[in-house]
Design a protein around this motif. Structure first.
Motif, PDB file in Angstrom:
ATOM      1  N   HIS A  98       1.199 -11.100  -0.066  1.00 31.99           N
ATOM      2  CA  HIS A  98       0.807 -10.058  -1.005  1.00 31.99           C
ATOM      3  C   HIS A  98       1.890  -9.855  -2.062  1.00 31.99           C
ATOM      4  O   HIS A  98       3.067  -9.725  -1.731  1.00 31.99           O
ATOM      5  N   PHE A 124       2.739  -7.053  -4.904  1.00 31.74           N
ATOM      6  CA  PHE A 124       2.412  -5.729  -5.412  1.00 31.74           C
ATOM      7  C   PHE A 124       3.107  -5.535  -6.756  1.00 31.74           C
ATOM      8  O   PHE A 124       4.325  -5.690  -6.854  1.00 31.74           O
ATOM      9  N   GLU A 165       0.651   4.530  -7.684  1.00 35.07           N
ATOM     10  CA  GLU A 165      -0.397   3.515  -7.768  1.00 35.07           C
ATOM     11  C   GLU A 165       0.222   2.146  -8.015  1.00 35.07           C
ATOM     12  O   GLU A 165       1.203   2.009  -8.740  1.00 35.07           O
ATOM     13  N   TRP A 217      -0.919  -2.415  -7.897  1.00 32.08           N
ATOM     14  CA  TRP A 217      -1.988  -3.408  -7.786  1.00 32.08           C
ATOM     15  C   TRP A 217      -1.523  -4.513  -6.852  1.00 32.08           C
ATOM     16  O   TRP A 217      -0.415  -5.031  -6.976  1.00 32.08           O
ATOM     17  N   ASN A 218      -2.379  -4.873  -5.913  1.00 29.48           N
ATOM     18  CA  ASN A 218      -2.070  -5.861  -4.887  1.00 29.48           C
ATOM     19  C   ASN A 218      -2.850  -7.137  -5.161  1.00 29.48           C
ATOM     20  O   ASN A 218      -4.088  -7.144  -5.140  1.00 29.48           O
ATOM     21  N   ARG A 240      -6.580  -2.277  -6.015  1.00 24.67           N
ATOM     22  CA  ARG A 240      -5.806  -1.161  -6.545  1.00 24.67           C
ATOM     23  C   ARG A 240      -5.395  -0.271  -5.387  1.00 24.67           C
ATOM     24  O   ARG A 240      -6.231   0.225  -4.636  1.00 24.67           O
ATOM     25  N   ILE A 241      -4.078  -0.080  -5.235  1.00 24.94           N
ATOM     26  CA  ILE A 241      -3.537   0.716  -4.138  1.00 24.94           C
ATOM     27  C   ILE A 241      -3.212   2.113  -4.658  1.00 24.94           C
ATOM     28  O   ILE A 241      -2.357   2.288  -5.523  1.00 24.94           O
ATOM     29  N   SER A 242      -3.879   3.114  -4.143  1.00 27.30           N
ATOM     30  CA  SER A 242      -3.619   4.500  -4.508  1.00 27.30           C
ATOM     31  C   SER A 242      -4.000   5.362  -3.305  1.00 27.30           C
ATOM     32  O   SER A 242      -4.018   4.878  -2.171  1.00 27.30           O
ATOM     33  N   ASP A 288      -7.753   3.247  -1.638  1.00 22.52           N
ATOM     34  CA  ASP A 288      -7.662   1.861  -2.079  1.00 22.52           C
ATOM     35  C   ASP A 288      -9.028   1.357  -2.549  1.00 22.52           C
ATOM     36  O   ASP A 288     -10.063   1.706  -1.974  1.00 22.52           O
TER      37      ASP A 288
END
Length: 279
Positions: free
Chosen positions: A91, A93, A102, A104-105, A120-122, A125
């Motif tokens: 991964h 990020f 926030e 993005w992965n 999108r990681i927040s 997800d």
């Protein structure tokens, strides 16, 4: 030596002449087909390479390796090329800031190496793209690329940007400044990341006292100097596929000890030995 590496060499030469002139001790080693410079500042040993950044990440989703630790920043770039050796779950990020709510992965090989995704990681997800393919190999480096220009996010396979896209997503324009690499879910990962626009500088800091590496996987070589031993540690080879993060040197016997970053070792007291660790 290629034009890009020549430009990096000029940058480093300016750094040495303007900022560290009084401290330069050591010099110029051939690194594969390019040039590597080495120099010493106090008891911290530095090296700079015109090749890819080799890094190891453990089977631990809680451990994220910041590329800025090795001097890598995203200033003025919008794409990144890398090779990855892992059984699953590599991964990258991307963050606007070092600490962000926030990110993005760009996920390669999650879910037991069955797919690749842009996420999108927040607080909640969101998976925006999924490509189904068994893409990674436990024993072989596989090439990939990511791109983030304006609001267009792309993840692809192979070594050529824009070819063999696996995932594409459009969002509001984002300026990424930091990247972190992660592996886990039963897999370690070895990364070979292309450095497109910066001179990479890393440092070795001496472990206090007379100390040496010990472990079942520690490898021993003859090296005429400490710098050659450090070069052995920093250079990925078949014996050291992920490079290493620490080395020991005995200036009396000219013996050099290194261990692959993916292996475990300890540091013990030993006469005439000195050990350095990657900063």
């Amino acid at each position: 030596m290629g034009m890009e590496c020549q430009q990096k060499s000029h940058v480093l030469e300016e750094l040495l002449s303007n900022k560290m002139q009084d401290y330069v001790v050591y010099v110029l080693i051939r690194y594969l087909n390019d040039i590597k410079y080495t120099f010493v500042v106090s008891n911290i040993f530095y090296f700079s390479v015109c090749v890819g950044l080799r890094a190891f990440t453990p089977d631990n989703i809680g451990y994220s390796f910041p590329l800025v630790r090795k001097g890598f920043t995203f200033t003025n770039i919008t794409q990144l090329r890398f090779k990855l050796k892992a059984c699953n779950d590599g991964h990258i990020f991307l963050h606007e800031d070092k600490v962000a709510d926030e990110s993005w992965n760009f996920a390669v090989g999650p879910y037991k190496n069955s797919r690749s995704q842009i996420i999108r990681i927040s607080r909640v997800d969101s998976i925006y793209c999924t490509h189904y393919e068994k893409i990674l190999d436990c024993n072989e480096f596989r090439p990939f690329w990511i791109r983030w220009k304006g609001g267009l996010l792309e993840l692809g396979k192979g070594s050529e940007f824009g070819i063999n896209r696996m995932c594409v997503h459009t969002t509001t324009p984002i300026r990424f400044n930091y990247a972190f690499i992660v592996s886990g879910w039963g897999s370690t990962a070895c990364w070979d990341i292309d450095i497109p626009s910066t001179v990479l500088i890393s440092g070795w800091k001496k472990v206090p006292g007379n100390r040496m590496l010990r472990g079942l996987k520690v490898k021993s070589y003859q090296a005429r100097s400490q710098q050659v031993c450090a070069d052995r540690c920093a250079t990925p080879t078949e014996d050291l596929p992920c490079g290493c993060v620490e080395y020991s040197y005995n200036k009396i016997t000219k013996q050099c000890l290194v261990v692959d970053e993916s292996e475990t070792s300890t540091i013990v007291t030993a006469t005439d030995w000195r050990t350095w660790q990657l900063m």
